[in-house]
Design a protein around this motif. Structure first.
Motif, PDB file in Angstrom:
ATOM      1  N   LYS A  91      -9.245  -3.212  25.218  1.00 44.63           N
ATOM      2  CA  LYS A  91      -8.933  -4.311  24.310  1.00 44.63           C
ATOM      3  C   LYS A  91     -10.206  -4.932  23.731  1.00 44.63           C
ATOM      4  CE  LYS A  91      -4.489  -4.082  24.711  1.00 44.63           C
ATOM      5  NZ  LYS A  91      -3.631  -3.744  23.554  1.00 44.63           N
ATOM      6  N   ILE A  92     -11.229  -5.048  24.551  1.00 47.69           N
ATOM      7  CA  ILE A  92     -12.513  -5.578  24.050  1.00 47.69           C
ATOM      8  C   ILE A  92     -13.079  -4.659  22.972  1.00 47.69           C
ATOM      9  CG2 ILE A  92     -14.928  -6.025  24.687  1.00 47.69           C
ATOM     10  CD1 ILE A  92     -13.916  -7.053  27.378  1.00 47.69           C
ATOM     11  N   ALA A  93     -12.933  -3.346  23.160  1.00 37.78           N
ATOM     12  CA  ALA A  93     -13.408  -2.387  22.154  1.00 37.78           C
ATOM     13  C   ALA A  93     -12.657  -2.574  20.845  1.00 37.78           C
ATOM     14  CB  ALA A  93     -13.239  -0.963  22.672  1.00 37.78           C
ATOM     15  N   LEU A  94     -11.324  -2.779  20.913  1.00 38.51           N
ATOM     16  CA  LEU A  94     -10.539  -2.986  19.696  1.00 38.51           C
ATOM     17  C   LEU A  94     -10.961  -4.270  18.975  1.00 38.51           C
ATOM     18  CD1 LEU A  94      -6.935  -1.970  20.852  1.00 38.51           C
ATOM     19  CD2 LEU A  94      -8.537  -0.655  19.442  1.00 38.51           C
ATOM     20  N   ALA A  95     -11.261  -5.311  19.760  1.00 33.73           N
ATOM     21  CA  ALA A  95     -11.697  -6.570  19.149  1.00 33.73           C
ATOM     22  C   ALA A  95     -13.064  -6.415  18.486  1.00 33.73           C
ATOM     23  CB  ALA A  95     -11.727  -7.673  20.203  1.00 33.73           C
ATOM     24  N   TYR A  96     -13.927  -5.600  19.085  1.00 32.99           N
ATOM     25  CA  TYR A  96     -15.278  -5.398  18.538  1.00 32.99           C
ATOM     26  C   TYR A  96     -15.279  -4.497  17.294  1.00 32.99           C
ATOM     27  CZ  TYR A  96     -18.813  -7.498  21.591  1.00 32.99           C
ATOM     28  OH  TYR A  96     -19.651  -8.356  22.225  1.00 32.99           O
ATOM     29  N   GLU A  97     -14.231  -3.663  17.123  1.00 30.90           N
ATOM     30  CA  GLU A  97     -14.267  -2.599  16.106  1.00 30.90           C
ATOM     31  C   GLU A  97     -14.682  -3.087  14.714  1.00 30.90           C
ATOM     32  OE1 GLU A  97     -11.512   1.099  14.472  1.00 30.90           O
ATOM     33  OE2 GLU A  97     -10.644  -0.427  15.805  1.00 30.90           O
ATOM     34  N   PRO A  98     -14.090  -4.154  14.149  1.00 33.71           N
ATOM     35  CA  PRO A  98     -14.517  -4.584  12.813  1.00 33.71           C
ATOM     36  C   PRO A  98     -15.764  -5.468  12.828  1.00 33.71           C
ATOM     37  CG  PRO A  98     -12.690  -5.933  13.543  1.00 33.71           C
ATOM     38  CD  PRO A  98     -12.927  -4.932  14.633  1.00 33.71           C
ATOM     39  N   ILE A  99     -16.197  -5.848  14.029  1.00 33.20           N
ATOM     40  CA  ILE A  99     -17.360  -6.751  14.134  1.00 33.20           C
ATOM     41  C   ILE A  99     -18.645  -5.970  14.330  1.00 33.20           C
ATOM     42  CG2 ILE A  99     -18.388  -8.644  15.459  1.00 33.20           C
ATOM     43  CD1 ILE A  99     -15.528  -9.456  16.273  1.00 33.20           C
ATOM     44  N   ASP A 100     -18.622  -5.062  15.315  1.00 37.54           N
ATOM     45  CA  ASP A 100     -19.805  -4.265  15.647  1.00 37.54           C
ATOM     46  C   ASP A 100     -19.326  -2.940  16.210  1.00 37.54           C
ATOM     47  OD1 ASP A 100     -22.121  -3.103  16.603  1.00 37.54           O
ATOM     48  OD2 ASP A 100     -22.922  -4.950  17.481  1.00 37.54           O
ATOM     49  N   ILE A 101     -19.299  -1.913  15.357  1.00 36.02           N
ATOM     50  CA  ILE A 101     -18.700  -0.639  15.761  1.00 36.02           C
ATOM     51  C   ILE A 101     -19.498   0.031  16.876  1.00 36.02           C
ATOM     52  CG2 ILE A 101     -19.947   0.707  14.033  1.00 36.02           C
ATOM     53  CD1 ILE A 101     -16.305   1.186  15.212  1.00 36.02           C
ATOM     54  N   ILE A 102     -20.807  -0.196  16.900  1.00 29.62           N
ATOM     55  CA  ILE A 102     -21.624   0.398  17.961  1.00 29.62           C
ATOM     56  C   ILE A 102     -21.272  -0.230  19.308  1.00 29.62           C
ATOM     57  CG2 ILE A 102     -23.969   0.847  18.750  1.00 29.62           C
ATOM     58  CD1 ILE A 102     -23.169   2.334  16.186  1.00 29.62           C
ATOM     59  N   GLU A 103     -21.078  -1.551  19.299  1.00 28.67           N
ATOM     60  CA  GLU A 103     -20.673  -2.232  20.540  1.00 28.67           C
ATOM     61  C   GLU A 103     -19.261  -1.809  20.937  1.00 28.67           C
ATOM     62  OE1 GLU A 103     -21.550  -4.682  23.769  1.00 28.67           O
ATOM     63  OE2 GLU A 103     -22.830  -3.957  22.133  1.00 28.67           O
ATOM     64  N   ALA A 104     -18.392  -1.611  19.938  1.00 31.17           N
ATOM     65  CA  ALA A 104     -17.030  -1.139  20.229  1.00 31.17           C
ATOM     66  C   ALA A 104     -17.090   0.237  20.887  1.00 31.17           C
ATOM     67  CB  ALA A 104     -16.220  -1.076  18.939  1.00 31.17           C
ATOM     68  N   GLU A 105     -17.992   1.103  20.397  1.00 34.29           N
ATOM     69  CA  GLU A 105     -18.169   2.429  20.992  1.00 34.29           C
ATOM     70  C   GLU A 105     -18.571   2.300  22.465  1.00 34.29           C
ATOM     71  OE1 GLU A 105     -20.798   6.393  19.954  1.00 34.29           O
ATOM     72  OE2 GLU A 105     -21.779   4.427  20.034  1.00 34.29           O
ATOM     73  N   ASP A 133      -7.074   5.564  19.072  1.00 34.77           N
ATOM     74  CA  ASP A 133      -8.032   4.461  18.865  1.00 34.77           C
ATOM     75  C   ASP A 133      -9.420   4.851  19.350  1.00 34.77           C
ATOM     76  OD1 ASP A 133      -6.075   2.889  17.769  1.00 34.77           O
ATOM     77  OD2 ASP A 133      -5.615   1.817  19.639  1.00 34.77           O
ATOM     78  N   LYS A 134      -9.428   5.509  20.520  1.00 34.83           N
ATOM     79  CA  LYS A 134     -10.724   5.920  21.070  1.00 34.83           C
ATOM     80  C   LYS A 134     -11.436   6.890  20.134  1.00 34.83           C
ATOM     81  CE  LYS A 134     -10.905   9.022  24.245  1.00 34.83           C
ATOM     82  NZ  LYS A 134     -10.772   9.761  25.523  1.00 34.83           N
ATOM     83  N   ASP A 135     -10.706   7.887  19.644  1.00 36.30           N
ATOM     84  CA  ASP A 135     -11.331   8.870  18.741  1.00 36.30           C
ATOM     85  C   ASP A 135     -11.799   8.202  17.446  1.00 36.30           C
ATOM     86  OD1 ASP A 135     -10.820  10.779  20.614  1.00 36.30           O
ATOM     87  OD2 ASP A 135      -8.994  11.544  19.635  1.00 36.30           O
ATOM     88  N   ARG A 136     -10.994   7.275  16.934  1.00 35.82           N
ATOM     89  CA  ARG A 136     -11.373   6.596  15.703  1.00 35.82           C
ATOM     90  C   ARG A 136     -12.657   5.773  15.880  1.00 35.82           C
ATOM     91  NH1 ARG A 136      -7.445   3.464  15.424  1.00 35.82           N
ATOM     92  NH2 ARG A 136      -8.524   1.548  16.073  1.00 35.82           N
ATOM     93  N   ILE A 137     -12.714   5.050  16.977  1.00 31.88           N
ATOM     94  CA  ILE A 137     -13.900   4.213  17.233  1.00 31.88           C
ATOM     95  C   ILE A 137     -15.140   5.073  17.419  1.00 31.88           C
ATOM     96  CG2 ILE A 137     -14.963   2.668  18.929  1.00 31.88           C
ATOM     97  CD1 ILE A 137     -12.207   1.378  19.306  1.00 31.88           C
ATOM     98  N   LEU A 138     -14.997   6.166  18.193  1.00 33.45           N
ATOM     99  CA  LEU A 138     -16.144   7.042  18.420  1.00 33.45           C
ATOM    100  C   LEU A 138     -16.622   7.674  17.108  1.00 33.45           C
ATOM    101  CD1 LEU A 138     -15.067   8.833  21.725  1.00 33.45           C
ATOM    102  CD2 LEU A 138     -16.741   6.989  21.454  1.00 33.45           C
ATOM    103  N   LYS A 139     -15.662   8.096  16.267  1.00 32.96           N
ATOM    104  CA  LYS A 139     -16.035   8.709  14.987  1.00 32.96           C
ATOM    105  C   LYS A 139     -16.696   7.673  14.063  1.00 32.96           C
ATOM    106  CE  LYS A 139     -15.989  11.922  11.762  1.00 32.96           C
ATOM    107  NZ  LYS A 139     -16.456  11.155  10.613  1.00 32.96           N
ATOM    108  N   ALA A 140     -16.124   6.476  13.985  1.00 32.72           N
ATOM    109  CA  ALA A 140     -16.689   5.432  13.131  1.00 32.72           C
ATOM    110  C   ALA A 140     -18.089   5.038  13.605  1.00 32.72           C
ATOM    111  CB  ALA A 140     -15.775   4.209  13.112  1.00 32.72           C
ATOM    112  N   ALA A 141     -18.265   4.985  14.940  1.00 32.16           N
ATOM    113  CA  ALA A 141     -19.583   4.641  15.475  1.00 32.16           C
ATOM    114  C   ALA A 141     -20.610   5.715  15.129  1.00 32.16           C
ATOM    115  CB  ALA A 141     -19.501   4.447  16.982  1.00 32.16           C
ATOM    116  N   GLU A 142     -20.186   6.975  15.206  1.00 29.83           N
ATOM    117  CA  GLU A 142     -21.098   8.061  14.858  1.00 29.83           C
ATOM    118  C   GLU A 142     -21.479   8.009  13.373  1.00 29.83           C
ATOM    119  OE1 GLU A 142     -23.607  11.208  15.387  1.00 29.83           O
ATOM    120  OE2 GLU A 142     -22.571   9.995  16.896  1.00 29.83           O
ATOM    121  N   ASP A 143     -20.480   7.749  12.519  1.00 30.31           N
ATOM    122  CA  ASP A 143     -20.773   7.616  11.079  1.00 30.31           C
ATOM    123  C   ASP A 143     -21.715   6.447  10.821  1.00 30.31           C
ATOM    124  OD1 ASP A 143     -19.107   9.744  10.665  1.00 30.31           O
ATOM    125  OD2 ASP A 143     -17.384   8.533  10.024  1.00 30.31           O
ATOM    126  N   GLN A 144     -21.446   5.340  11.507  1.00 27.19           N
ATOM    127  CA  GLN A 144     -22.303   4.167  11.331  1.00 27.19           C
ATOM    128  C   GLN A 144     -23.715   4.448  11.808  1.00 27.19           C
ATOM    129  OE1 GLN A 144     -21.829   1.533   9.754  1.00 27.19           O
ATOM    130  NE2 GLN A 144     -23.415   0.111  10.427  1.00 27.19           N
TER     131      GLN A 144
END
Length: 426
Positions: A91-105, A133-144
């Protein structure tokens, strides 16, 4: 009648007392756990509501507080037979996703390491959502991360280019931006040190060039170098000393030049006066020779004329008048040398042409000075008029006509005057 007796007197009461103490002490963590359980559930439910409403920052605060109270993933009873999955890191990762994708990762990886997905392993829909959600966050973090790396590389190239161009202030700002982009990479801090070292090396090199130019009396070049130093770093410690050296060097040269000019003018003045005196002597010698030749054959009686008769002789009076005119002319000609010595040949020429004494235009000295002033005016003019040279050439021709044997002393006159005289003579 026999009475049964307790084989272990006092044992039962002791057991009872220990059991009672255990119950009292054992209930404390149970009560505390129950309180904390209710509290973390409240934070967790509020966090989910905020997350659903898109309020990620507020949701993050709630999830963090729930995680502080309970960091283990579990299923907890919501009400009756309804259960909810408590996956705090997820849940913390989901909350971080639009704020800081690296921290969400980082938090989604912690969720994976803590095996939080095991809590929902048998719930296909929720498990599928978790992995999506996990795959999306990991992919977005890698792109970022790739974008940040590209941006970092471009910023590093910009900083190094600015440093190579010696734009030190701009280079420092570029390296500071690198530190802000990624504090964990060393390029920014290393670059800041390189800027300071390069600036000092460059400024010390320029200061040495300026000192060398001052010693070589290239004062304009030294002034330009000092301006470069001020543009690069106005607070550089050696600037005041460089300016003082430049000022002292210029003053010394000006003083020496003034003394040399004064000495040169003195020599020219003396030489001009000696030249005029020589011309006058030659003239008198010619007149004396002519007079001697004219007097041959005169009677002895005329030589015995008394002094009173000679004073009344018209020729004698005329000679006296001519002598006075010549003296006045010589004085007037010498006066015109004053502005010439001060470096103003144009004024000297005006004063010379203003002379209205008898015999002026028949004087070789007059024509010589006029040619000298015309040459000086031509030489000192910012836009020289070639007609002045023609006039000077005419005047020197008159000198040659009136004084055929005249030859200026090369120790007295500048080289350009001697060259011009020779060209007219030839």
């Amino acid at each position: 009648m026999s009475h049964s007796r307790n084989p272990m007197p006092g044992i039962l009461p002791l057991t009872v007392r220990l059991l009672a103490l255990w119950l009292v002490l054992g209930c404390v963590p149970t009560w505390t756990f129950a309180y904390q359980s209710r509290e973390f559930k409240t934070f967790f439910r509020e966090g989910e509501e905020l997350l659903e409403a898109g309020k990620h920052k507020e949701a993050l605060e709630k999830f963090r507080e729930a995680f502080r109270l309970e960091n283990k993933a579990q299923r907890y009873r919501l009400e009756g037979a309804i259960f909810a999955n408590y996956l705090p890191r997820y849940k913390i990762a989901l909350a971080y996703e639009p704020i800081d994708i690296i921290e969400a990762e980082s938090w989604i990886k912690k969720s994976e390491e803590a095996l939080e997905e095991e809590v929902i392993r048998r719930q296909r829909r929720e498990a599928a959502k978790y992995h999506a959600d996990k795959d999306r966050i990991l992919k977005a973090a890698e792109d970022q991360r790739e974008k940040l790396n590209t941006r970092y590389t471009l910023q590093l190239q910009k900083a190094e280019s600015l440093l190579s161009q010696r734009k030190f202030d701009q280079a420092r700002q570029a390296y500071e931006a690198l530190v802000q982009l990624d504090p964990n990479r060393p390029d920014g801090q290393v670059g800041l040190g390189k800027v300071d070292n390069a600036r000092q090396t460059y400024l010390r090199s320029l200061a040495l060039d300026a000192k060398t130019a001052i010693v070589d009396r290239k004062f304009d070049q030294a002034a330009g170098i000092i301006s470069q130093i001020e543009a690069a770093d106005a607070s550089f410690a050696e600037i005041p000393d460089l300016k003082q050296r430049l000022s002292a060097g210029r003053k010394a040269i000006e003083t020496a030049a003034a003394a040399a000019q004064a000495e040169l003018e003195r020599k020219r003045r003396e030489a001009a006066e000696a030249e005029l005196a020589r011309i006058e002597r030659e003239r008198k010698q010619r007149e004396a020779a002519n007079q001697t030749a004219g007097n041959t054959g005169q009677t002895t009686a005329s030589n015995q004329t008394n002094a009173a008769d000679r004073d009344r002789d018209p020729n004698r009076v005329r000679e006296q008048e001519v002598a006075k005119q010549r003296a006045d002319l010589r004085k007037a000609l010498l006066n015109t040398l004053k502005p010439y010595r001060r470096g103003d040949p144009e004024k000297a020429l005006r004063e010379l042409q203003a002379i209205r004494l008898e015999g002026t235009t028949e004087s070789g000295s007059y024509h010589w000075l006029k040619s000298l002033y015309l040459l000086g005016k031509h030489r000192h003019s910012a836009d020289p008029d070639e007609a002045l040279l023609d006039l000077a050439r005419t005047e020197m021709g008159e000198v040659r006509r009136l004084l055929p044997n005249f030859a200026p002393d090369p120790a007295i006159y500048p080289r350009y005057v001697m060259d011009f005289f020779e060209s007219v003579q030839n």
